[in-house]
Design an enzyme around this catalytic site. Structure first.
Site, short mmCIF file in Angstrom:
data_model
loop_
_atom_site.label_atom_id
_atom_site.label_comp_id
_atom_site.label_asym_id
_atom_site.label_seq_id
_atom_site.Cartn_x
_atom_site.Cartn_y
_atom_site.Cartn_z
N ASP A 307 0.80 -1.22 0.00
CA ASP A 307 0.00 0.00 0.00
C ASP A 307 0.83 1.28 0.00
OD1 ASP A 307 1.04 -0.41 2.51
OD2 ASP A 307 -0.78 0.19 3.59
N TRP A 336 13.17 6.82 -29.44
CA TRP A 336 12.89 6.45 -30.82
C TRP A 336 11.39 6.21 -31.04
CZ3 TRP A 336 15.09 6.71 -35.35
CH2 TRP A 336 14.64 5.89 -36.39
N GLU A 377 13.71 12.45 -31.53
CA GLU A 377 14.36 11.86 -32.70
C GLU A 377 13.42 11.90 -33.91
OE1 GLU A 377 16.07 8.03 -31.66
OE2 GLU A 377 16.46 8.71 -29.62
N MET A 443 24.25 11.60 -29.72
CA MET A 443 24.07 10.15 -29.88
C MET A 443 25.04 9.58 -30.92
SD MET A 443 19.95 9.77 -29.39
CE MET A 443 19.48 11.04 -30.56
N TRP A 583 24.35 4.39 -23.47
CA TRP A 583 23.07 3.72 -23.70
C TRP A 583 23.35 2.22 -23.72
CZ3 TRP A 583 18.03 4.95 -23.82
CH2 TRP A 583 17.15 3.94 -24.22
#
Length: 603
Positions: A307, A336, A377, A443, A583
């Site tokens: 709970d 993505w 992206e 990236m 990543w």
């Protein structure tokens, strides 16, 4: 994230292979017109006219564009390409042309090159303003002299052309910085201790552009860029934690502790929140705050109760921050799969920012998050879907987020690493948006992969270019150089490291550049595999462009190892970057050897 650059090779929708009909050259002409140019793209039009005495049943126009100029969509014709050679063929309803009749087809494109080598139905176009002579050749690769902290002088051997060279376009990091009439140029206003990439193309007297020269990489004097004053002496060591990792991957927040990774990172991006209806929304409620942990699986060693108001990853991150108070946690939205919602968000940035603030700062877990990360992206470009919100959309969204979250919260963004000419980094105002972020996560992975099922094999995260690289500008150095060339400080840029490999099968050649038959098998998805698996199943057999590759049987993989990460971290420091990010955590070994390599390399 993990498939960030896969779609850069998408063909124009609906294109099919065609063959040119055997019509007499003298029976038709084709004339090219540039209808409009908006900087990041243009609209072109070809007009075909039957100049003969008999009806044409079909028509085909062929032309060449220099590298970096391409058709992105077309209408009233079927347009295909083979390398830099483009072909437009009539569709079913407009192929028949009576003597003296004309028909036009149009297209949108990117790049600044002019068409050359035009043919219509196999013969020369002879269409008024259509170029009929050959484009110039490539200039020699530039050399640099007089290199100082802030400037240098370029020189190159002249290009050749059958009717003469009019001028040269000079590019720094993929962006055109000058047009000159002589084979030399002095560049100024540079940053000390920074590496820049230069290329040159030639234009002839009718403005046809020839192929690019080779690339010169040169570093200004003066040492590295000083660290960011807002974070003195502390490099960013960030990793992504995915909410879905708690399922099949069985990777939980406690793994950051047992692997030793928690003591070696500075930031965590929690991925992903969704973007729906122009708002930030919960991505996976069960994993995020409902899943309960027993004592043995909990960071604190205390079991959750059924709970308690917040369980799941949010509560585990809360416990992690108590043990490691230096770690900052950001809630990352998009990725993505969920980037399609950003276009609607950009239509009302203030409302979007308010929704994100309300979710991130929800009283149930406000203490967990130190800010927000946007993983779009890609703005004004194509990823899983194509965004058309405009070049200013990213700047507008990040400006609204900064205004709402204020200066005490972190605002960051993951961005493309497409360093090609006219590529994704040229389609949105990343420089203008940079003022609103604490840093960008660039990236720098997924440049190449088995979405090109037949190859060529290539490292998915090359640090630099190399002989035979499939696409110019698809490497970390090109991306960072382009971003710096836009005026973004190195202290706002983090280099991306993949904790996974990408691979092909049916490969016989050990070195990069081999043919393949399809994606290599992977644990969760074809063509991709965690480093912790590849380390033993397909050990590295070589390195190229600062990263590792491996051939085992008929499979070929590329991935980063502790040794290649060490080299990349040295480059990060030499470039004066803010740090690095990964990543994602679950691809690392049980003892966190890749996270340790980032940590050690940035000390």
């Amino acid at each position: 994230m993990a498939a960030a650059l896969a779609v850069l090779a998408l063909p124009v929708a609906g294109l099919v292979a065609i063959a040119a009909p055997a019509e007499a050259a003298a029976s038709a002409t084709a004339t090219y017109t540039k209808v409009s140019d908006w900087g990041s793209g243009f609209e072109g039009k070809w007009t075909v006219k039957n100049t003969g005495t008999t009806t044409l049943s079909s028509w085909t126009v062929e032309w060449d564009y220099p590298s970096g100029t391409a058709v992105t969509s077309a209408w009233d014709a079927t347009v295909t390409s083979s390398g830099t050679h483009w072909t437009g063929k009539n569709v079913g309803w407009n192929g028949t042309l009576a003597p003296g009749a004309s028909v036009s087809f149009g297209f949108n494109g990117t790049g600044s090159g002019a068409p050359g080598g035009c043919k219509v139905n196999g013969g020369t176009c002879d269409g008024g303003s259509t170029p009929t002579d050959n484009p110039p050749g490539a200039p020699g690769t530039p050399t640099a002299g007089g290199v100082t902290d802030t400037g240098l002088t370029l020189g190159w051997s002249a290009a050749t052309d059958d009717k003469g060279v009019k001028n040269y376009d000079v590019y720094r990091g993929g962006a055109k910085i000058a047009t000159v009439t002589t084979p030399s140029y002095t560049d100024s206003g540079l940053t000390k201790g920074t590496t820049y990439a230069y290329t040159v193309t030639a234009r002839d007297t009718i403005d046809q552009t020839g192929p690019s020269s080779g690339t010169l990489s040169v570093t200004t004097t003066g040492g590295t860029t000083p660290p960011d004053p807002g974070n003195p002496g502390s490099a960013v060591k960030l990793g992504y934690f995915t909410d879905w990792g708690v399922y099949q991957r069985n990777y939980h927040v406690k793994n950051l502790v047992t692997s030793g990774t928690a003591s070696k990172i500075t930031h965590i991006n929690y991925a992903f929140g969704n973007v729906q209806g122009g708002k930030c929304t919960i991505g996976d409620a069960y994993a995020d705050y409902q899943k309960t942990y027993d004592a043995s699986s909990s960071v604190s060693g205390v079991a959750d109760t059924w709970d308690q108001p917040v369980a799941g990853n949010f509560n585990q991150l809360r416990q992690l921050k108590k043990k490691y108070p230096n770690i900052k946690v950001l809630y990352s939205f998009g990725g993505w799969t969920w980037s399609g919602g950003f276009g609607q968000a950009a239509a009302n940035p203030a409302a979007f920012a308010q929704s994100c603030y309300d979710l991130v700062e929800d009283p149930r877990w406000a203490d967990v998050f130190d800010g927000i990360d946007i993983d779009w992206e890609y703005p004004n470009a194509c990823g899983l879907s194509c965004d058309t919100s405009g070049a200013a959309s990213l700047k507008n969204v990040l400006s609204a987020l900064r205004a709402k979250f204020g200066g005490s919260s972190l605002v960051t963004a993951a961005i493309s690493a497409d360093g090609s000419n006219g590529g994704k980094l040229d389609l949105a105002d990343y420089a203008g948006a940079a003022q609103y972020v604490d840093f960008y996560n660039v990236m720098t992975y997924d440049f190449f992969g088995a979405w090109d099922a037949k190859g060529p094999t290539a490292p998915h995260s090359p640090l630099t270019s190399y002989t035979g690289i499939p696409i110019a500008g698809f490497n970390s150095e090109a991306a960072i150089t382009k971003l710096k060339g836009k005026g973004i400080a190195g202290s706002k840029l983090n280099l991306g490291i993949g904790f996974y490999g990408r691979g092909w099968t049916g490969v016989t050649q050990a070195a990069p550049g081999g043919a393949a038959t399809g994606p290599a098998p992977g644990t969760y998805e074809q063509g991709i595999e965690d480093y912790k698996v590849l380390k033993s199943s397909c050990p590295s057999t070589g390195t190229v462009a600062g990263t590792a590759y491996a051939k085992c049987g008929s499979n070929w993989w590329s991935y980063d190892t502790p040794a290649t990460i060490a080299g990349k971290m040295s480059w990060v420091k030499q470039q004066g970057l803010r740090g690095a990010f990964s990543w994602e955590f679950s691809g690392d070994t049980a003892n966190g050897e890749l996270a340790n390599a980032i940590h050690t390399g940035l000390q």
